[in-house]
Design an enzyme around this catalytic site. Structure first.
Site, short mmCIF file in Angstrom:
data_model
loop_
_atom_site.label_atom_id
_atom_site.label_comp_id
_atom_site.label_asym_id
_atom_site.label_seq_id
_atom_site.Cartn_x
_atom_site.Cartn_y
_atom_site.Cartn_z
N TYR A 166 0.78 -1.06 -0.11
CA TYR A 166 -0.44 -0.19 -0.55
C TYR A 166 0.70 1.31 0.22
CZ TYR A 166 -4.14 -3.03 1.43
OH TYR A 166 -5.12 -3.65 0.89
N LYS A 191 2.98 -15.10 2.34
CA LYS A 191 2.92 -16.07 1.38
C LYS A 191 4.76 -16.12 0.60
CE LYS A 191 0.69 -17.64 -2.20
NZ LYS A 191 -0.44 -18.94 -2.28
#
Ligand code: NAD
Length: 368
Positions: free
Chosen positions: A141, A191
């Protein structure tokens, strides 16, 4: 105690739920003999309307001077034009950045009386009491470059996921410290099978974990975590994860409780306030709910529980925080339900009715 608290009502139902929390704050002040100096300032759409800036300098200055900030919500259809240069959300992101709020804490604990309001079977919800610690000022972000490009004659876009070891370490330490006060388990979500930032995340969290031998560390890939949140939610204690994964998982986790209207959050920074505690911005997790704004039917519990987190984390008032949380529990147990919580044939109460009941419960007035 004397403390300075800035109230940022924002847009939509924001002013209604912040007014409710303010009544509870006044009740705590009366009951426990504190002086809370409060100031209200515009943010988001209301601030764009007032001066064209979603985070006016006066608002930011007041927040930087305060011990803590309580915020309602920002945004709404009036300011939704995707081509607009200024947007309400910029006020919120700017505030997080200027206050250095690197961690967002969202507790999820379904109320026993409201288990039927959740889409999950009640037996799956027994014993659910988890806290998501989301990294808030790094990751995809905020990474650069983030832009549109022309590539081989067609439009393309790029975002950048970036983390430094120190950004990961400070949020990981907060998660482990918090877990020490709870059930002593941290689940780190990443991840790492695909992303380099996640491999650094996993390595750094693993290193920090060695300083907390009393806290168990579990590691999950984000896709598996999304599934386990629904299949075994009660097995989680503290979940720590990166900005975007946390954004998605916290909304999923909020559904466990049945209504978003009930859930609080705290965004904490590193700079201590006047009490030597983290200065924070406390807000319900819901948005400005323009569909019900101005009707006096909003559920104020998420904001009132955010106030309880403010009392605990930024003012160190554990007894007062617990008193507010217990008052909410008692009021729900005695049957008060705003429209979002009421079962189909159940009567619903207004924002001011449930707020009054919580105020009276905090001040020990037996009304039910
Ligand atoms: P929302 O959370 O505002 O509303 C979703 C649904 O939940 C609506 O039906 C609403 O009526 C209901 N709801 C939410 N809070 C409630 C409460 N306290 N009591 C009763 N019902 C409640 O999400 P949305 O509709 O996707 O977004 C509306 C606006 O809010 C958008 O402009 C969005 O950008 C903004 N938003 C702001 C924040 C924030 O300020 N942190 C967060 C999310 C969305």
């Amino acid at each position: 105690m004397q403390a300075k608290i800035v109230l940022l009502p924002g847009d939509g139902i924001g002013p209604e739920v912040v007014a409710a929390a303010r009544s509870v704050l006044n009740a705590v002040a009366r009951q426990y003999g504190h002086t809370f100096e409060t100031e209200e300032h515009p943010i988001g759409g209301a601030a764009i309307d007032a001066c064209g800036n979603p985070l006016p300098e006066d608002t930011l200055g007041a927040c930087l001077n305060a011990d803590a900030v309580l915020l309602g919500a920002v945004g709404g259809p009036k300011w939704d034009d995707p081509t607009a240069k200024v947007r309400p959300e910029q006020g919120l992101l700017g505030l997080r950045k200027h206050l250095g709020l690197f961690a967002n804490l969202r507790p999820v604990r379904p109320h026993p009386e409201l288990l039927a309001a959740s889409p999950l079977k009640p037996d799956r919800l027994q014993g659910v009491d988890l806290l998501v610690v989301r990294e808030l000022t790094g990751g995809i972000y905020f990474g650069t470059p983030r832009e549109r490009r022309t590539l081989n004659g067609q439009q393309s876009a790029v975002d950048t996921m970036h983390y430094t070891e120190s950004e990961i370490e400070r949020v990981a330490r907060l998660a482990f410290e918090t877990a020490r006060q709870r059930r002593k388990k941290v689940t780190s979500v990443d991840k790492a099978n695909v992303l380099e930032t996640s491999r650094l995340w996993r390595q750094t969290v693993g290193r920090v974990a060695q300083d907390y031998p009393d806290v168990a560390l579990e590691t999950l890939l984000v896709d598996a975590a999304a599934m386990h949140l629904l299949t075994r939610p009660a097995s989680f204690d503290v979940i720590v994860t990166a900005n975007m994964f946390g954004d998605i998982l916290t909304d999923e986790a909020s559904v466990l409780t049945g209504s978003m209207g009930n859930l609080p959050s705290a965004s904490l920074g590193e700079t201590p306030n006047g009490h030597g505690l983290p200065r924070g911005v406390y807000e319900p997790i819901h948005g400005s709910a323009p569909d019900i704004a101005g009707q006096g039917i909003a559920n104020p519990i998420g904001t009132i529980l955010s106030l309880a987190m403010l009392l605990r984390h930024s003012l160190g008032l554990e007894q007062e925080a617990t008193a507010v949380e217990n008052a909410v529990e008692r009021v729900l147990a005695s049957g008060y339900r705003t429209a979002d919580l009421a079962a189909p044939a159940q009567p619903a109460c207004k924002t001011n009715e449930i707020t009054q009941a919580i105020v009276q419960s905090v001040t020990g007035v037996p009304t039910f």
